[in-house]
Motif scaffolding. Structure first.
Motif, PDB file in Angstrom:
ATOM      1  N   GLN A 114      40.100  42.170 -13.965  1.00  0.00           N
ATOM      2  CA  GLN A 114      40.594  40.803 -13.760  1.00  0.00           C
ATOM      3  C   GLN A 114      39.443  39.859 -13.430  1.00  0.00           C
ATOM      4  O   GLN A 114      39.371  38.737 -13.945  1.00  0.00           O
TER       5      GLN A 114
ATOM      6  N   TYR B 141      41.243  34.841 -17.901  1.00  0.00           N
ATOM      7  CA  TYR B 141      42.271  35.125 -16.896  1.00  0.00           C
ATOM      8  C   TYR B 141      42.344  33.983 -15.890  1.00  0.00           C
ATOM      9  O   TYR B 141      41.334  33.595 -15.301  1.00  0.00           O
TER      10      TYR B 141
ATOM     11  N   VAL C  32      43.091  37.466  -8.648  1.00  0.00           N
ATOM     12  CA  VAL C  32      42.448  38.782  -8.744  1.00  0.00           C
ATOM     13  C   VAL C  32      43.053  39.651  -7.642  1.00  0.00           C
ATOM     14  O   VAL C  32      42.584  39.670  -6.501  1.00  0.00           O
TER      15      VAL C  32
ATOM     16  N   TYR D 169      48.013  45.159 -12.635  1.00  0.00           N
ATOM     17  CA  TYR D 169      47.989  44.938 -14.086  1.00  0.00           C
ATOM     18  C   TYR D 169      49.353  44.395 -14.521  1.00  0.00           C
ATOM     19  O   TYR D 169      50.221  45.121 -15.007  1.00  0.00           O
TER      20      TYR D 169
ATOM     21  N   THR E 293      47.706  39.560 -16.684  1.00  0.00           N
ATOM     22  CA  THR E 293      46.503  40.348 -16.971  1.00  0.00           C
ATOM     23  C   THR E 293      46.539  40.878 -18.395  1.00  0.00           C
ATOM     24  O   THR E 293      45.543  40.824 -19.122  1.00  0.00           O
TER      25      THR E 293
END
Length: 310
Positions: free
Chosen positions: A53, A62, A66, A70, A74
């Motif tokens: 990420q 992206y 973070v 997933y 993402t």
């Protein structure tokens, strides 16, 4: 009779194939293979997801948080990256996608001189500076940024030699140079995560950018000396960790040396905290008025004369 001979010959062939593969197979270090990341239920989570990420965010694909999850955002970012790089946009982060991302980071890698260092070559690795220096006749020839072990999986400290050279292929880093570390499989190798270079990221090995490790690979031979240096506290750069049976590392090796010096241990200096080491520690503790636990704690370190610089 002929059937028996044929059966015996067949068994011998299978045995030879197995034995040959066992002897000549290249041992892998503990750095591990990368898992395939994809959108699923339950959602995949972990540091590897967080790392991807972060890299996708740096590259502008992206926009989310973070968080190491997933999720759909993402997966969509991975799909956009794959489209841009001419890959099948399936949103699955596998080895092909990883290698494409790695190439982006390897492009700005510094060029290295193609000429071989004159004279005898050795290597010095400064773990705290995350730097590998190729020495020629004892003088610095070229330095490279590297990644080394984490606090929990530190890089071995000491003098070692290269005992094996091999090519692992792009998926794991293009070159491998094994060191004669007695308590495990450690070495210098390339990486498919070039963004990790410069950090404390590995399981104890020394990672290099693939273009760099390929050049160093050509400069060294079996038997080349590799000096790995920690801080002023040497094998205890990351502190005095409690040691118990099963512990491994440079710190265990130093304890073994101290026990030999005090006359309590006469086994191998191999960095492995075996039953013999535990019993030697127990006897040392008993004679020095400490609790004979057989484990090395702060008081035992001090009694052994192992004290860190303030």
């Amino acid at each position: 009779m002929s059937k028996i001979l044929w059966a015996f010959a067949f068994i011998m062939i299978i045995f030879m194939l197995f034995y040959s593969g066992y002897v000549y197979a290249t041992p892998r270090c503990s750095c591990g293979e990368d898992r395939i990341l994809k959108l699923q239920t339950p959602l995949m989570t972990g540091q590897d997801v967080r790392e991807i990420q972060y890299q996708l965010k740096k590259l502008g694909f992206y926009k989310g948080t973070v968080n190491g999850i997933y999720d759909k955002k993402t997966s969509e970012a991975v799909r956009d990256f794959q489209k841009m790089e001419g890959l099948r946009p399936d949103g699955i982060f596998g080895i092909k996608t990883l290698l494409k991302m790695a190439k982006i980071y390897e492009k700005p890698a510094a060029k290295v001189p193609s000429e071989k260092p004159p004279g005898e070559v050795s290597i010095v690795i400064y773990t705290l500076d995350r730097k590998l220096v190729v020495m020629s006749e004892g003088k610095p020839f070229k330095s490279f940024p590297v990644a080394v072990g984490t606090f929990d999986t530190p890089t071995p400290i000491g003098l070692f030699t290269i005992t094996q050279k091999d090519s692992w292929g792009e998926g794991f880093g293009s070159r491998w140079m094994r060191l004669n570390v007695p308590w495990g499989v450690y070495g210098i190798h390339g990486t498919n995560k070039p963004w990790s270079i410069g950090g404390f990221e590995s399981h104890g090995c020394i990672r290099m950018l693939n273009p760099h490790v390929e050049q160093v690979y050509e400069w060294v031979n079996i038997g080349t000396k590799v000096y790995i240096i920690g801080g002023v506290d040497g094998p205890f750069t990351f502190g005095l960790k409690p040691l118990t049976e099963g512990s491994r590392g440079s710190d265990v090796m130093e304890v073994q040396k101290r026990l030999i010096g005090y006359g309590y241990y006469n086994g191998k200096i191999d960095g492995i905290y075996s039953w013999d080491v535990r019993e030697a520690v127990r006897a040392f503790q008993k004679d020095n008025g400490l609790e004979p636990s057989g484990n090395v704690d702060e008081k035992t370190y001090r009694a052994l004369g192992i004290i860190l610089f303030e």
